[in-house]
Structures are given as structure tokens and as C-alpha cells.
Design a protein around this motif. Structure first.
Motif, PDB file in Angstrom:
ATOM      1  N   ALA A   8       0.821  -1.212   0.000  1.00 10.43           N
ATOM      2  CA  ALA A   8       0.000   0.000   0.000  1.00 10.43           C
ATOM      3  C   ALA A   8       0.857   1.265   0.000  1.00 10.43           C
ATOM      4  CB  ALA A   8      -0.940   0.005   1.203  1.00 10.43           C
ATOM      5  N   ARG A   9       2.088   1.158   0.453  1.00  6.14           N
ATOM      6  CA  ARG A   9       2.995   2.316   0.508  1.00  6.14           C
ATOM      7  C   ARG A   9       3.671   2.598  -0.834  1.00  6.14           C
ATOM      8  NH1 ARG A   9       4.884   3.668   5.912  1.00  6.14           N
ATOM      9  NH2 ARG A   9       6.765   4.422   4.859  1.00  6.14           N
ATOM     10  N   THR A  10       3.472   1.728  -1.797  1.00  5.62           N
ATOM     11  CA  THR A  10       4.077   1.921  -3.115  1.00  5.62           C
ATOM     12  C   THR A  10       3.075   2.625  -4.030  1.00  5.62           C
ATOM     13  OG1 THR A  10       3.291  -0.185  -4.029  1.00  5.62           O
ATOM     14  CG2 THR A  10       5.384  -0.231  -2.820  1.00  5.62           C
ATOM     15  N   PRO A  11       3.536   3.167  -5.151  1.00  8.84           N
ATOM     16  CA  PRO A  11       2.584   3.701  -6.131  1.00  8.84           C
ATOM     17  C   PRO A  11       1.590   2.611  -6.554  1.00  8.84           C
ATOM     18  CG  PRO A  11       4.818   4.375  -6.675  1.00  8.84           C
ATOM     19  CD  PRO A  11       4.938   3.379  -5.558  1.00  8.84           C
ATOM     20  N   ASP A  12       0.365   3.019  -6.846  1.00  9.82           N
ATOM     21  CA  ASP A  12      -0.701   2.057  -7.145  1.00  9.82           C
ATOM     22  C   ASP A  12      -0.306   1.015  -8.182  1.00  9.82           C
ATOM     23  OD1 ASP A  12      -2.369   3.311  -5.324  1.00  9.82           O
ATOM     24  OD2 ASP A  12      -3.388   4.517  -6.859  1.00  9.82           O
ATOM     25  N   VAL A  68       2.622  -0.025  -9.046  1.00 12.14           N
ATOM     26  CA  VAL A  68       3.683  -0.898  -8.537  1.00 12.14           C
ATOM     27  C   VAL A  68       3.097  -1.931  -7.572  1.00 12.14           C
ATOM     28  CG1 VAL A  68       5.816  -0.978  -7.169  1.00 12.14           C
ATOM     29  CG2 VAL A  68       5.478   0.836  -8.863  1.00 12.14           C
ATOM     30  N   GLY A  69       2.261  -1.470  -6.638  1.00 12.16           N
ATOM     31  CA  GLY A  69       1.626  -2.389  -5.691  1.00 12.16           C
ATOM     32  C   GLY A  69       0.774  -3.421  -6.401  1.00 12.16           C
ATOM     33  N   ALA A  70      -0.001  -2.961  -7.385  1.00 19.74           N
ATOM     34  CA  ALA A  70      -0.863  -3.873  -8.139  1.00 19.74           C
ATOM     35  C   ALA A  70      -0.045  -4.909  -8.896  1.00 19.74           C
ATOM     36  CB  ALA A  70      -1.741  -3.068  -9.102  1.00 19.74           C
ATOM     37  N   ALA A  71       1.020  -4.462  -9.551  1.00 18.25           N
ATOM     38  CA  ALA A  71       1.859  -5.397 -10.310  1.00 18.25           C
ATOM     39  C   ALA A  71       2.543  -6.400  -9.377  1.00 18.25           C
ATOM     40  CB  ALA A  71       2.902  -4.632 -11.120  1.00 18.25           C
ATOM     41  N   ALA A  72       3.009  -5.925  -8.228  1.00 13.85           N
ATOM     42  CA  ALA A  72       3.659  -6.829  -7.273  1.00 13.85           C
ATOM     43  C   ALA A  72       2.667  -7.864  -6.751  1.00 13.85           C
ATOM     44  CB  ALA A  72       4.265  -6.029  -6.120  1.00 13.85           C
ATOM     45  N   MET A  73       1.455  -7.435  -6.418  1.00  8.83           N
ATOM     46  CA  MET A  73       0.464  -8.371  -5.902  1.00  8.83           C
ATOM     47  C   MET A  73       0.027  -9.352  -6.984  1.00  8.83           C
ATOM     48  SD  MET A  73      -0.865  -9.241  -3.119  1.00  8.83           S
ATOM     49  CE  MET A  73      -2.111 -10.401  -2.597  1.00  8.83           C
ATOM     50  N   ALA A  74      -0.089  -8.883  -8.211  1.00  8.14           N
ATOM     51  CA  ALA A  74      -0.423  -9.797  -9.307  1.00  8.14           C
ATOM     52  C   ALA A  74       0.654 -10.874  -9.448  1.00  8.14           C
ATOM     53  CB  ALA A  74      -0.597  -9.021 -10.612  1.00  8.14           C
ATOM     54  N   MET A 123      -5.530  -9.094 -11.588  1.00  2.00           N
ATOM     55  CA  MET A 123      -4.620  -9.587 -12.623  1.00  2.00           C
ATOM     56  C   MET A 123      -5.094  -9.172 -14.016  1.00  2.00           C
ATOM     57  SD  MET A 123      -3.595 -13.200 -10.863  1.00  2.00           S
ATOM     58  CE  MET A 123      -2.488 -13.727 -12.152  1.00  2.00           C
ATOM     59  N   ALA A 124      -6.405  -9.168 -14.247  1.00  2.00           N
ATOM     60  CA  ALA A 124      -6.935  -8.736 -15.539  1.00  2.00           C
ATOM     61  C   ALA A 124      -6.639  -7.257 -15.769  1.00  2.00           C
ATOM     62  CB  ALA A 124      -8.437  -9.004 -15.617  1.00  2.00           C
ATOM     63  N   ALA A 125      -6.800  -6.441 -14.732  1.00  2.00           N
ATOM     64  CA  ALA A 125      -6.520  -5.006 -14.866  1.00  2.00           C
ATOM     65  C   ALA A 125      -5.041  -4.768 -15.137  1.00  2.00           C
ATOM     66  CB  ALA A 125      -6.958  -4.258 -13.611  1.00  2.00           C
ATOM     67  N   VAL A 126      -4.181  -5.486 -14.410  1.00  2.00           N
ATOM     68  CA  VAL A 126      -2.734  -5.327 -14.615  1.00  2.00           C
ATOM     69  C   VAL A 126      -2.348  -5.785 -16.010  1.00  2.00           C
ATOM     70  CG1 VAL A 126      -0.459  -6.179 -13.876  1.00  2.00           C
ATOM     71  CG2 VAL A 126      -2.127  -5.411 -12.166  1.00  2.00           C
ATOM     72  N   THR A 179      -5.380  -1.292 -17.805  1.00  2.00           N
ATOM     73  CA  THR A 179      -6.486  -0.342 -17.736  1.00  2.00           C
ATOM     74  C   THR A 179      -7.043  -0.255 -16.325  1.00  2.00           C
ATOM     75  OG1 THR A 179      -8.055  -2.066 -18.358  1.00  2.00           O
ATOM     76  CG2 THR A 179      -7.196  -0.717 -20.131  1.00  2.00           C
ATOM     77  N   ASP A 180      -7.275   0.938 -15.878  1.00  2.00           N
ATOM     78  CA  ASP A 180      -7.920   1.209 -14.591  1.00  2.00           C
ATOM     79  C   ASP A 180      -7.199   0.519 -13.428  1.00  2.00           C
ATOM     80  OD1 ASP A 180      -9.861   2.670 -13.284  1.00  2.00           O
ATOM     81  OD2 ASP A 180     -11.309   1.023 -13.277  1.00  2.00           O
ATOM     82  N   VAL A 181      -5.895   0.404 -13.531  1.00  2.00           N
ATOM     83  CA  VAL A 181      -5.113  -0.307 -12.530  1.00  2.00           C
ATOM     84  C   VAL A 181      -5.191   0.382 -11.174  1.00  2.00           C
ATOM     85  CG1 VAL A 181      -2.793  -1.096 -11.889  1.00  2.00           C
ATOM     86  CG2 VAL A 181      -3.582  -1.316 -14.251  1.00  2.00           C
ATOM     87  N   ALA A 182      -5.052   1.690 -11.125  1.00  2.00           N
ATOM     88  CA  ALA A 182      -5.031   2.406  -9.847  1.00  2.00           C
ATOM     89  C   ALA A 182      -6.341   2.246  -9.095  1.00  2.00           C
ATOM     90  CB  ALA A 182      -4.713   3.883 -10.072  1.00  2.00           C
ATOM     91  N   ALA A 183      -7.459   2.438  -9.768  1.00  4.51           N
ATOM     92  CA  ALA A 183      -8.765   2.308  -9.102  1.00  4.51           C
ATOM     93  C   ALA A 183      -9.010   0.864  -8.674  1.00  4.51           C
ATOM     94  CB  ALA A 183      -9.871   2.792 -10.027  1.00  4.51           C
TER      95      ALA A 183
END
Length: 153
Positions: free
Chosen positions: A33-37, A39-45, A109-112, A116-120
Motif C-alpha cells: 500500500a505504501r508503493t505507487p498504485d 507498482v503495488g498492483a503489479a507486485a500483488m499480481a 490480474m486482468a486489470a494489470v 487499464t484502470d489499474v489504480a482504481a
């Protein structure tokens, strides 16, 4: 003796699964959560891809199988503790995972993948997935305690 060993090993496994979920709730998700959206999304994916491998899958679903056996035994023996422990694990760890966390993982994972719409998607994912994960963490530990009560009395 064999049943007592199965109960003990199942309780330890439930606590282990709860501990893995606790680690994610306690610091992994907070760190992401402390990373840019993006980056966090890609790491979690990436984590979600590696999570679906034998170490976690055997722990999560092997414990579920053992809980099913203990559930039947608990019903036959009239052991409310075994029934309760098995049901708490199955509902709180397995059902919550399948009905809540996995669909969220798939959407993330689909958003990443689509970019598209990764941050939201990530901000929604982070709140909802972590709340569900708190529940899974408590359920794993609670199941372990409930399964052990008959051996402590």
C-alpha cells in the motif's frame, strides 16, 4: 492415537495457514500500500501467480481435506469442538478464499494485464482483499484452537 495425531496435525496446519494470512494482513499488504498504485498492483499480481503452487495449495486444501475428515468424525462422535473447528476453517479459510479473495485476484490480474484502470482497481482490491484476509487469518487460528480444545480437557 491416530485420530488424536490427525487432530493435532490439522490444528497445526490450520494455524500455519492462518499465520500465512496474518503475515499478509500484518505487513505485506501494508508494504504494498505504501508503493505507487501501479507498482503495488503489479507486485500483488506477481504474488498471486506464485501463490498458486504446491506449498500454499497443499497447506490450504490439504488442511481442508483433513477438516472434512474431522467434521465427519466430529458428527459421528458428537464432538462439537471438532465440528466447530472444521467448519470455521472450511468457511473462514476455504470459502472466503474461493468466493472473495480469488475473484478479487482475478480482477486485479486482468486489470494489470490489460493496463487499464489499474489504480482504481488496486485501491478497491487493497481494502476489500485485506479485510477478507483478516477474516481468513482469524479463522485459521480460531479453527486451530477449536480443534485442540478436546485434547486440552
Amino acid at each position: 492415537m491416530l485420530w488424536e495425531l490427525l487432530v493435532l496435525l490439522t490444528a497445526v496446519a490450520a494455524a500455519l495457514v492462518g499465520g500465512v494470512f496474518f503475515a499478509f494482513s500484518g505487513f505485506v499488504m501494508a508494504g504494498l500500500a505504501r508503493t505507487p498504485d501501479e507498482v503495488g498492483a503489479a507486485a500483488m499480481a506477481a504474488i498471486n501467480v506464485t501463490a498458486v503452487r504446491p506449498p500454499l495449495m497443499l497447506a490450504l486444501f490439504g488442511t481442508a481435506l483433513a477438516c472434512l475428515v474431522l467434521l465427519v468424525r466430529g458428527v459421528l462422535d458428537g464432538s462439537g469442538w471438532l465440528v466447530a473447528g472444521a467448519l470455521v476453517y472450511l468457511a473462514g479459510c476455504v470459502v472466503v478464499t474461493a468466493a472473495g479473495n480469488v475473484p478479487l485476484n482475478n480482477r486485479l490480474m486482468a486489470a494489470v494485464d490489460a493496463g487499464t484502470d489499474v489504480a482504481a482497481t488496486w485501491r478497491h482490491y487493497l481494502r476489500r482483499w485485506t479485510a477478507l484476509n483478516h477474516l481468513r487469518s482469524v479463522a485459521g487460528v480460531a479453527a486451530a484452537v477449536l480443534l485442540l480444545v478436546p485434547t486440552l480437557t
